[in-house]
Design a protein around this motif. Structure first.
Motif, PDB file in Angstrom:
ATOM      1  N   ARG A 100      74.053  23.533  14.764  1.00 50.83           N
ATOM      2  CA  ARG A 100      74.011  22.130  14.619  1.00 50.83           C
ATOM      3  C   ARG A 100      74.996  21.581  13.741  1.00 50.83           C
ATOM      4  NH1 ARG A 100      68.314  20.097  12.176  1.00 50.83           N
ATOM      5  NH2 ARG A 100      69.308  21.118  10.515  1.00 50.83           N
ATOM      6  N   GLN A 101      75.515  22.496  12.935  1.00 50.77           N
ATOM      7  CA  GLN A 101      76.513  22.100  11.896  1.00 50.77           C
ATOM      8  C   GLN A 101      77.603  22.105  12.605  1.00 50.77           C
ATOM      9  OE1 GLN A 101      77.024  24.527   8.286  1.00 50.77           O
ATOM     10  NE2 GLN A 101      79.282  23.663   7.886  1.00 50.77           N
ATOM     11  N   MET A 102      78.041  22.891  13.463  1.00 50.02           N
ATOM     12  CA  MET A 102      79.465  23.093  14.454  1.00 50.02           C
ATOM     13  C   MET A 102      79.320  22.010  15.363  1.00 50.02           C
ATOM     14  SD  MET A 102      81.293  25.659  13.251  1.00 50.02           S
ATOM     15  CE  MET A 102      82.150  25.499  14.709  1.00 50.02           C
ATOM     16  N   LYS A 103      78.285  21.694  15.911  1.00 42.25           N
ATOM     17  CA  LYS A 103      78.102  20.569  16.727  1.00 42.25           C
ATOM     18  C   LYS A 103      78.450  19.235  16.062  1.00 42.25           C
ATOM     19  CE  LYS A 103      75.065  17.867  17.468  1.00 42.25           C
ATOM     20  NZ  LYS A 103      74.840  16.289  17.066  1.00 42.25           N
ATOM     21  N   GLU A 104      77.843  18.818  14.811  1.00 41.35           N
ATOM     22  CA  GLU A 104      78.334  17.809  14.135  1.00 41.35           C
ATOM     23  C   GLU A 104      79.703  17.599  13.633  1.00 41.35           C
ATOM     24  OE1 GLU A 104      75.300  17.492  11.079  1.00 41.35           O
ATOM     25  OE2 GLU A 104      73.599  17.169  12.597  1.00 41.35           O
ATOM     26  N   ASP A 105      80.246  18.556  13.299  1.00 39.23           N
ATOM     27  CA  ASP A 105      81.668  18.742  12.703  1.00 39.23           C
ATOM     28  C   ASP A 105      82.603  18.921  13.628  1.00 39.23           C
ATOM     29  OD1 ASP A 105      80.201  18.518  10.007  1.00 39.23           O
ATOM     30  OD2 ASP A 105      80.646  20.425   9.473  1.00 39.23           O
ATOM     31  N   VAL A 106      82.366  19.684  14.754  1.00 37.52           N
ATOM     32  CA  VAL A 106      83.514  20.169  15.487  1.00 37.52           C
ATOM     33  C   VAL A 106      83.470  19.641  16.963  1.00 37.52           C
ATOM     34  CG1 VAL A 106      84.908  22.135  16.161  1.00 37.52           C
ATOM     35  CG2 VAL A 106      83.919  22.106  13.930  1.00 37.52           C
ATOM     36  N   TRP A 107      82.206  20.407  17.454  1.00 37.87           N
ATOM     37  CA  TRP A 107      82.314  20.026  18.960  1.00 37.87           C
ATOM     38  C   TRP A 107      81.964  18.591  19.624  1.00 37.87           C
ATOM     39  CZ3 TRP A 107      78.279  24.537  18.625  1.00 37.87           C
ATOM     40  CH2 TRP A 107      79.061  25.737  18.352  1.00 37.87           C
ATOM     41  N   CYS A 108      81.041  17.935  18.529  1.00 33.57           N
ATOM     42  CA  CYS A 108      80.456  16.582  19.234  1.00 33.57           C
ATOM     43  C   CYS A 108      80.332  15.672  18.069  1.00 33.57           C
ATOM     44  CB  CYS A 108      79.425  16.792  20.126  1.00 33.57           C
ATOM     45  SG  CYS A 108      78.792  15.421  21.105  1.00 33.57           S
ATOM     46  N   PRO A 109      81.150  15.600  17.364  1.00 28.80           N
ATOM     47  CA  PRO A 109      80.831  14.468  16.099  1.00 28.80           C
ATOM     48  C   PRO A 109      80.737  12.716  16.561  1.00 28.80           C
ATOM     49  CG  PRO A 109      83.237  14.899  16.184  1.00 28.80           C
ATOM     50  CD  PRO A 109      82.709  15.793  17.540  1.00 28.80           C
ATOM     51  N   GLY A 110      80.378  12.231  15.603  1.00 28.74           N
ATOM     52  CA  GLY A 110      80.294  10.648  16.031  1.00 28.74           C
ATOM     53  C   GLY A 110      78.742  10.331  15.642  1.00 28.74           C
TER      54      GLY A 110
END
Length: 239
Positions: A100-110
Motif C-alpha cells: 500500500r505504501q508503494m502504491k501511494e508513493d510510487v505506483w499510483c499517487p494522487g
C-alpha cells in the motif's frame, strides 16, 4: 459537497491534504450470506473452515448506487479477514502495508488513484488463497514481490475478480490509459525492486543475526541478508 443522484461526495481537509469521501445509503443484512457469493470455494485452504464460518456470520450489505441499482458490499467480512491475517504466523499484514505504501508513493499517487486500497486488499486475499500456509509468508521480501507480481498481472490484463462475487471485475470502470501507466511503473519496479524498497530491509552495524537487522515491516524468521537495501529478486512469476 457534491451530490450526484443518491450519492454524496464530501471533500475533507486532513493533515496530509484533501481527502474525498463518497457517502451512500446502505442496508445491512447481517443474518444471511448472498447467494451471488459462493464462498469459500471448493478445496480452498485459506482461510480455515472455522474462520470462513465466522466471516460469513457477518452477512453482507447493499449499497445504493444509481438508477435504483444496489451493489453488494462485504465490508464487515473483509474486515474480519484482515484482522486475522496472520493468526497462523507469517507476515501477510506487513507485506500488505508495504504494498500500500508503494502504491501511494510510487505506483499510483494522487487524490483519485485508479488503484485503491480495496484493489490491493483484493489482491492480498487472492494471493493468500493461492498461498495459504504460514511458511509461504515467512520471508517479507518474497511475500511483497509475490503481491506486486499479482497486482501487475491484474492491472496489465485490466481484470481483478471480486474476492466473493466471481462475476465482478473491480477494474471494469478504470480507463485503459490509467491502468497501462500503473502497469508500466509496476514492471519497472519488478525489474529492479531494490532502489524503491531500500527502506524495507537493510544491513546494520549493530549486533544482530548475520550483521543484518529487520525493520518494521519484516517478520520473525524472515531475516534475509541484504546489501545496501536491495531486495532479492526472482524471475519466477507467482501471480
Amino acid at each position: 459537497m457534491l451530490t450526484t443522484g443518491i450519492t454524496v461526495h464530501v471533500a475533507m481537509e486532513t493533515s496530509k491534504g484533501q481527502v474525498e469521501i463518497e457517502l451512500a445509503p446502505e442496508v445491512e443484512i447481517p443474518t444471511a450470506w448472498s447467494k451471488k457469493a459462493p464462498w469459500p470455494r471448493c478445496l480452498s485452504r485459506w482461510p480455515s473452515s472455522d474462520r470462513a464460518k465466522c466471516v460469513k456470520s457477518f452477512g453482507f450489505s447493499l449499497l445504493a448506487r444509481w438508477h435504483y441499482h444496489w451493489q453488494l458490499s462485504f465490508l464487515q467480512a473483509e474486515r474480519v479477514l484482515l484482522e486475522h491475517l496472520d493468526e497462523d504466523g507469517g507476515c501477510r499484514r506487513r507485506c500488505f502495508q508495504a504494498l500500500r505504501q508503494m502504491k501511494e508513493d510510487v505506483w499510483c499517487p494522487g487524490r483519485r488513484p485508479v488503484i485503491t486500497s480495496h484493489h490491493l486488499q483484493t489482491v492480498l486475499f487472492w494471493t493468500c488463497e493461492k498461498y495459504p500456509h504460514a511458511k509461504d509468508w515467512g520471508a517479507f521480501s518474497k511475500g511483497l514481490l509475490r503481491l506486486a507480481r499479482k497486482l501487475h498481472k491484474c492491472v496489465r490484463q485490466r481484470f481483478l475478480k471480486h474476492f466473493f462475487v466471481r462475476s465482478g471485475n473491480l477494474l471494469q470502470h478504470a480507463t485503459a490509459a490509467e491502468l497501462d501507466a500503473v502497469a508500466q511503473r509496476l514492471a519497472l519496479f519488478l525489474q529492479d525492486p531494490g532502489p524503491s524498497c531500500g527502506l524495507l530491509t537493510f544491513c546494520s552495524g549493530s549486533s544482530s543475526v548475520d550483521g543484518c537487522r529487520q525493520v518494521p515491516g519484516s517478520c520473525p524468521g524472515g531475516q534475509r541478508r541484504a546489501v545496501k537495501g536491495v531486495l532479492p529478486t526472482s524471475s519466477t512469476s507467482e501471480a
